[in-house]
Design a protein around this motif. Structure first.
Motif, PDB file in Angstrom:
ATOM      1  N   SER A   6       0.848  -1.174   0.000  1.00 26.31           N
ATOM      2  CA  SER A   6       0.000   0.000   0.000  1.00 26.31           C
ATOM      3  C   SER A   6       0.881   1.220   0.000  1.00 26.31           C
ATOM      4  O   SER A   6       2.102   1.140  -0.089  1.00 26.31           O
ATOM      5  CB  SER A   6      -0.914   0.005   1.236  1.00 26.31           C
ATOM      6  OG  SER A   6      -0.155   0.269   2.395  1.00 26.31           O
ATOM      7  N   ASP A  65      -1.525  -3.502   7.565  1.00 29.51           N
ATOM      8  CA  ASP A  65      -2.472  -2.411   7.675  1.00 29.51           C
ATOM      9  C   ASP A  65      -3.079  -2.421   9.065  1.00 29.51           C
ATOM     10  O   ASP A  65      -3.584  -3.452   9.504  1.00 29.51           O
ATOM     11  CB  ASP A  65      -3.579  -2.607   6.631  1.00 29.51           C
ATOM     12  CG  ASP A  65      -4.191  -1.300   6.216  1.00 29.51           C
ATOM     13  OD1 ASP A  65      -3.449  -0.320   6.136  1.00 29.51           O
ATOM     14  OD2 ASP A  65      -5.398  -1.282   5.982  1.00 29.51           O
ATOM     15  N   THR A  93      -5.318   3.500  -1.087  1.00 27.15           N
ATOM     16  CA  THR A  93      -5.917   3.697   0.228  1.00 27.15           C
ATOM     17  C   THR A  93      -7.375   4.079   0.129  1.00 27.15           C
ATOM     18  O   THR A  93      -8.218   3.581   0.880  1.00 27.15           O
ATOM     19  CB  THR A  93      -5.145   4.796   0.988  1.00 27.15           C
ATOM     20  OG1 THR A  93      -3.783   4.411   1.122  1.00 27.15           O
ATOM     21  CG2 THR A  93      -5.750   5.044   2.356  1.00 27.15           C
TER      22      THR A  93
END
Length: 268
Positions: free
Chosen positions: A115, A127, A244
């Motif tokens: 990411s 995450d 995102t």
């Protein structure tokens, strides 16, 4: 839960349709797939965690690429945030939100494709999802954030609290502050406690090196239940989206669906 939870019923569609941006009247190319069908394709991916290109065409929801583009377009228009806010207001009007407390906690998921968040070593990080989702004994996600896995939980506390949207539904100004915030020792900070009190929020947070506050676990179990509800959406159990904002779209949509189910149960 329905055996086909990706099917959008008429009542939910009546809430969503007015929020969608209009399609250009003179758009080039073939006639676009209907918005309601694309939404069901997005929900199919959210529930089943399949690759976009594997969305079955025989379902009639359009191609995975079409649904992906519609998801991006609606996220840019703020559709999912608006939907979540509307449903919170409906729950508030129905007396289903108790602002006496909110709970904060964190959960970590794997970001398989990486990411924009990077770890301190420069690698794609796990995450970290955090949220103060509970308003009352039931589970109503109010706000969430995600960060790299190496970000300390306590640094996100004030951003989470300040990110709770103003919730209407009752006479007077929309409300956005709980009376108290419950957290475990990961959120122990004198500065955070001070800032919460400045916001007229009572911090109920266990202190490091001291026994846990008696009975706090029984009050905070709802936040774990909320994460369990979110992870029923298989697309959220592992993060596949590189961007995102598209992962945020899935999270907002899942939160909205949780609130919608609760609202249907609350209605006579």
């Amino acid at each position: 839960m329905s055996t086909r939870p990706w099917i959008v019923d008429d009542d939910l569609w009546a809430l969503i349709e007015p929020l969608l941006p209009p399609w250009p009247e003179k758009s080039p190319g073939p006639r676009p797939v209907a918005d309601r069908l694309c939404l069901q394709g997005i929900l199919y991916v959210l529930h089943n965690d399949i690759a976009w290109q594997l969305l079955p065409l025989e379902l009639g929801f359009g191609s995975g690429q079409t649904c992906w583009r519609r998801l991006e377009r609606w996220q840019q228009a703020g559709v999912f945030e608006q939907l979540h806010r509307i449903l919170l207001a409906e729950l508030n009007a129905a007396g289903e939100l108790d602002w006496s407390r909110a709970c904060v906690d964190g959960s970590h998921i794997r970001a398989k494709k990486g990411s924009r968040h990077r770890s301190s070593a420069g690698r794609p990080a796990e995450d970290g999802q955090q949220a103060p989702p509970d308003l009352r004994r039931t589970r109503h996600p109010a706000q969430g954030r995600h960060t790299a896995a190496n970000v300390n939980d306590v640094t996100q506390t004030l951003a989470l609290v300040d990110g709770i949207p103003p919730v209407a539904g009752k006479p007077g100004r929309p409300r956005r502050r709980p009376d108290s915030l419950l957290g475990d020792k990961a959120y122990d900070s004198k500065a955070v406690r001070h800032q919460l009190r400045r916001r007229r929020i009572l911090p109920v947070i266990s202190r490091k090196g001291a026994p846990n506050i008696k009975g706090l676990g029984k009050l905070r179990h709802v936040v774990e239940q909320t994460f369990a509800l979110l992870h029923q959406f298989k697309r959220l159990a592992v993060r596949w989206e590189r961007r995102t904002e598209l992962h945020d779209a899935f999270v907002s949509l899942a939160c909205s669906l949780i609130c919608w189910r609760r609202l249907k149960k609350a209605r006579p």
